[in-house]
Design a protein around this motif. Structure first.
Motif, PDB file in Angstrom:
ATOM      1  N   VAL A  43      -0.788  23.071   0.315  1.00  0.00           N
ATOM      2  CA  VAL A  43      -1.669  21.970  -0.160  1.00  0.00           C
ATOM      3  C   VAL A  43      -1.290  20.514   0.331  1.00  0.00           C
ATOM      4  O   VAL A  43      -0.240  19.979   0.001  1.00  0.00           O
ATOM      5  N   VAL A  44      -2.568  20.333   1.106  1.00  0.00           N
ATOM      6  CA  VAL A  44      -1.716  18.414   1.632  1.00  0.00           C
ATOM      7  C   VAL A  44      -2.874  17.304   1.049  1.00  0.00           C
ATOM      8  O   VAL A  44      -4.512  17.552   1.265  1.00  0.00           O
ATOM      9  N   CYS A  45      -2.875  15.918   0.681  1.00  0.00           N
ATOM     10  CA  CYS A  45      -4.708  15.041   0.537  1.00  0.00           C
ATOM     11  C   CYS A  45      -3.397  14.295   0.518  1.00  0.00           C
ATOM     12  O   CYS A  45      -1.982  13.858   1.444  1.00  0.00           O
ATOM     13  N   MET A  46      -4.056  12.816   0.894  1.00  0.00           N
ATOM     14  CA  MET A  46      -3.559  11.281   1.200  1.00  0.00           C
ATOM     15  C   MET A  46      -4.894  10.424   0.623  1.00  0.00           C
ATOM     16  O   MET A  46      -5.736  10.876   0.923  1.00  0.00           O
ATOM     17  N   ASP A  47      -3.674   9.909  -0.228  1.00  0.00           N
ATOM     18  CA  ASP A  47      -5.127   8.269  -0.161  1.00  0.00           C
ATOM     19  C   ASP A  47      -4.302   7.162   0.069  1.00  0.00           C
ATOM     20  O   ASP A  47      -3.359   7.140   0.154  1.00  0.00           O
ATOM     21  N   THR A  48      -5.148   6.422  -0.019  1.00  0.00           N
ATOM     22  CA  THR A  48      -4.711   5.067   0.059  1.00  0.00           C
ATOM     23  C   THR A  48      -4.638   3.647  -0.934  1.00  0.00           C
ATOM     24  O   THR A  48      -5.832   3.748  -1.473  1.00  0.00           O
ATOM     25  N   ALA A  84       5.443  19.038  -2.943  1.00  0.00           N
ATOM     26  CA  ALA A  84       7.194  19.512  -2.183  1.00  0.00           C
ATOM     27  C   ALA A  84       7.348  18.036  -2.034  1.00  0.00           C
ATOM     28  O   ALA A  84       8.396  17.360  -2.048  1.00  0.00           O
ATOM     29  N   TRP A  85       6.276  17.239  -1.040  1.00  0.00           N
ATOM     30  CA  TRP A  85       7.087  16.689  -0.097  1.00  0.00           C
ATOM     31  C   TRP A  85       6.052  15.675   0.011  1.00  0.00           C
ATOM     32  O   TRP A  85       4.559  15.621  -0.477  1.00  0.00           O
ATOM     33  N   ALA A  86       6.273  14.346  -0.047  1.00  0.00           N
ATOM     34  CA  ALA A  86       4.907  13.494   0.625  1.00  0.00           C
ATOM     35  C   ALA A  86       5.977  12.019   2.200  1.00  0.00           C
ATOM     36  O   ALA A  86       6.482  12.477   2.486  1.00  0.00           O
ATOM     37  N   THR A  87       4.545  12.026   2.407  1.00  0.00           N
ATOM     38  CA  THR A  87       5.089  11.020   2.974  1.00  0.00           C
ATOM     39  C   THR A  87       4.652   9.691   3.204  1.00  0.00           C
ATOM     40  O   THR A  87       3.311   9.589   2.425  1.00  0.00           O
ATOM     41  N   LEU A  88       4.999   7.985   3.885  1.00  0.00           N
ATOM     42  CA  LEU A  88       4.571   7.325   2.731  1.00  0.00           C
ATOM     43  C   LEU A  88       4.041   6.360   4.185  1.00  0.00           C
ATOM     44  O   LEU A  88       4.851   5.940   4.975  1.00  0.00           O
ATOM     45  N   ALA A  89       2.576   5.564   4.421  1.00  0.00           N
ATOM     46  CA  ALA A  89       3.058   4.154   5.623  1.00  0.00           C
ATOM     47  C   ALA A  89       2.444   3.155   4.991  1.00  0.00           C
ATOM     48  O   ALA A  89       1.581   3.224   4.137  1.00  0.00           O
ATOM     49  N   LEU A 110       9.028   8.357  -9.318  1.00  0.00           N
ATOM     50  CA  LEU A 110       8.189   9.345 -10.052  1.00  0.00           C
ATOM     51  C   LEU A 110       8.089  10.608  -9.101  1.00  0.00           C
ATOM     52  O   LEU A 110       7.833  11.736  -9.812  1.00  0.00           O
ATOM     53  N   ALA A 111       8.408  10.071  -7.839  1.00  0.00           N
ATOM     54  CA  ALA A 111       9.304  11.286  -7.155  1.00  0.00           C
ATOM     55  C   ALA A 111      10.177  11.944  -7.305  1.00  0.00           C
ATOM     56  O   ALA A 111      10.012  13.371  -7.775  1.00  0.00           O
ATOM     57  N   ASP A 112      11.271  11.641  -7.756  1.00  0.00           N
ATOM     58  CA  ASP A 112      12.067  12.478  -8.417  1.00  0.00           C
ATOM     59  C   ASP A 112      11.544  12.920  -9.734  1.00  0.00           C
ATOM     60  O   ASP A 112      12.004  14.636  -9.649  1.00  0.00           O
ATOM     61  N   HIS A 113      10.880  12.545 -10.556  1.00  0.00           N
ATOM     62  CA  HIS A 113      10.612  13.728 -11.546  1.00  0.00           C
ATOM     63  C   HIS A 113       9.937  14.413 -11.687  1.00  0.00           C
ATOM     64  O   HIS A 113      10.377  15.812 -11.735  1.00  0.00           O
ATOM     65  N   TYR A 114       9.307  14.618 -10.546  1.00  0.00           N
ATOM     66  CA  TYR A 114       8.375  15.844 -10.115  1.00  0.00           C
ATOM     67  C   TYR A 114       9.047  16.588  -8.581  1.00  0.00           C
ATOM     68  O   TYR A 114       8.119  17.951  -7.958  1.00  0.00           O
ATOM     69  N   HIS A 115      10.108  16.036  -8.431  1.00  0.00           N
ATOM     70  CA  HIS A 115      11.222  17.123  -7.557  1.00  0.00           C
ATOM     71  C   HIS A 115      10.674  16.290  -5.721  1.00  0.00           C
ATOM     72  O   HIS A 115      10.194  17.858  -5.288  1.00  0.00           O
ATOM     73  N   VAL A 116       9.839  15.535  -6.074  1.00  0.00           N
ATOM     74  CA  VAL A 116       9.554  15.540  -4.670  1.00  0.00           C
ATOM     75  C   VAL A 116       9.866  14.391  -3.512  1.00  0.00           C
ATOM     76  O   VAL A 116      10.665  14.003  -3.425  1.00  0.00           O
ATOM     77  N   GLN A 117      10.183  14.971  -2.175  1.00  0.00           N
ATOM     78  CA  GLN A 117      11.074  14.659  -1.289  1.00  0.00           C
ATOM     79  C   GLN A 117      10.541  13.523  -0.288  1.00  0.00           C
ATOM     80  O   GLN A 117       9.252  14.244   0.054  1.00  0.00           O
ATOM     81  N   LEU A 118      10.421  12.094  -0.192  1.00  0.00           N
ATOM     82  CA  LEU A 118      10.063  11.707   0.672  1.00  0.00           C
ATOM     83  C   LEU A 118      10.721  12.058   1.632  1.00  0.00           C
ATOM     84  O   LEU A 118      12.066  11.673   2.257  1.00  0.00           O
ATOM     85  N   VAL A 132      -0.087   7.196   0.934  1.00  0.00           N
ATOM     86  CA  VAL A 132       0.909   8.779   1.014  1.00  0.00           C
ATOM     87  C   VAL A 132       0.401   9.569   1.515  1.00  0.00           C
ATOM     88  O   VAL A 132      -0.776   9.678   0.869  1.00  0.00           O
ATOM     89  N   GLN A 133       1.246  10.708   1.681  1.00  0.00           N
ATOM     90  CA  GLN A 133       0.265  12.011   2.064  1.00  0.00           C
ATOM     91  C   GLN A 133       1.298  12.564   1.032  1.00  0.00           C
ATOM     92  O   GLN A 133       2.161  13.090   0.907  1.00  0.00           O
ATOM     93  N   ALA A 134       0.764  13.313   0.694  1.00  0.00           N
ATOM     94  CA  ALA A 134       1.343  14.483  -0.159  1.00  0.00           C
ATOM     95  C   ALA A 134       0.474  15.935  -0.252  1.00  0.00           C
ATOM     96  O   ALA A 134       0.178  16.344   0.631  1.00  0.00           O
ATOM     97  N   HIS A 135       2.297  17.205  -0.451  1.00  0.00           N
ATOM     98  CA  HIS A 135       2.540  18.246   0.258  1.00  0.00           C
ATOM     99  C   HIS A 135       2.334  19.266  -0.921  1.00  0.00           C
ATOM    100  O   HIS A 135       3.820  18.816  -1.796  1.00  0.00           O
TER     101      HIS A 135
END
Ligand code: ADP
Ligand code: MG
Length: 323
Positions: A43-48, A84-89, A110-118, A132-135
């Motif tokens: 599941v992939v989404c992105m917001d600026t 699960a994961w995120a990327t950051l522009a 916030l990432a650590d709280h939900y165990h999301v890795q950049l 940010v794009q989240a997966h």
């Protein structure tokens, strides 16, 4: 700044304690290598967030870091996905170590709280903007969508509505509690996960309840009846509007209906699933409130508890406190 780009990445964006086993290769190579579990959909989404539009000069950098990820996790929550994961522009006007450290602190808390890795990103020079794009993952075929509501389904929202909108309008006069709701929205991940077997449709409320519920209804050409006296308010909201409000459209009703940025979930539930949904969500900090019912006739009709009509002033931004 280009020469500093690697220092920025090394210093601020490679120090995350979270190290997931499904990340074969994270920040530092040309691209990330990621493993999607068997039987799951990605599941992939992105917001600026753009400076001056989505946040102001007064917004603390830690809040910008938090919110850039939070708005994406909110979208994953609305799909019932497990993050699960995120990327950051990041586009930065200047190199400002204190700003970057605060930004990274807000993002990673916030990432650590939900165990999301950049797992990657891009760093460029220009007017301040954060993408940010989240997966996340969802079991095959189990995603919660905006479509799927049926006439007779009950409409619920998590948490409370109107807080972020009130904070925006009161600006520096907003209480700490209201400002926190605007600057540090809490993605309703646990609620999204709990809704997976039960909800017929879900959307997150980023643009205001009427607008976002409208998107949900559009998908199946349905309508809704809302009980405006059921709209959930926070204590901070009630304390802040405990003052004479102008005109026939008091902020007590209008802000929860029309103001954005709350990042609650709005969802529909078939009658036979209402009891288990209420039980599960009431066990979470956000809780949930039944606010209406899906109907065949398109459009959203608002009523007071006594059955008389309520005509919302607007679906958009309102200036209640500008006198
Ligand atoms: P390339 O020139 O190959 O695109 P970059 O110099 O842009 O490589 O990025 C180097 C590495 O750093 C990549 O793994 C990239 O994903 C990561 N990266 C760049 N900027 C960020 C950022 N803001 N946050 C996280 N990772 C980043
Ligand atoms: Mg790059």
């Amino acid at each position: 700044m280009p020469g500093d780009e690697f220092d920025i990445i090394r210093e601020h964006f490679t120090r995350q304690p979270v190290a997931r086993e499904d990340v074969l290769l994270g920040v530092g190579d040309d691209a990330a290598l990621l493993l999607v579990p068997a039987g799951a959909e990605l599941v992939v989404c992105m917001d600026t967030l753009v400076a001056g539009i989505h946040f102001s000069e007064a917004t603390p950098p830690a809040a910008i870091g938090h919110k850039a990820l939070a708005v994406n996790l909110s979208d994953l929550a609305a799909m019932g996905a497990e993050p699960a994961w995120a990327t950051l522009a990041l586009t930065l006007p200047e190199r400002h170590p204190v700003w970057l450290a605060d930004f990274a602190r807000g993002f990673f808390a916030l990432a650590d709280h939900y165990h999301v890795q950049l797992v990657g990103g891009d760093t460029t020079h220009g007017p301040l903007s954060v993408t940010v794009q989240a997966h996340g993952f969802i079991r095959n075929g189990k995603a919660l969508r905006r479509s799927g509501a049926q006439p007779g389904d009950r409409i619920y929202v998590t948490g409370t509505l109107g807080d972020a909108g009130l904070a925006l309008q009161l600006r520096s006069a907003a209480s700490e509690g209201l400002r926190k709701r605007l600057d540090y929205p809490q993605p309703r991940i646990d609620a999204g996960l709990a809704l997976r077997k039960y909800a017929s449709a879900v959307i997150d409320v980023s643009d205001g309840l009427l607008a976002d519920l409208g998107h949900l209804l559009e998908h199946d050409a349905l309508g809704a009846r809302l009980d405006v006296d059921a709209l959930p308010h926070s204590q901070a909201f009630l304390e802040a509007i405990d003052q004479p409000g102008p005109g026939p459209h008091p902020p007590y009703y209008e802000l929860p209906l029309s103001a954005g940025d709350d990042y609650e979930l709005c969802f529909t539930v078939p009658p036979q699933h209402c009891a288990p949904v209420e039980q599960r969500l009431d066990a979470l900090a956000c809780g949930c409130t039944a606010i209406g019912v899906i109907e065949h006739q398109p459009g959203i009709r608002c009523y007071y508890r006594d059955g008389s009509d309520y005509q919302p002033a607007s679906r958009g931004y309102l200036h209640f406190f500008d006198e």
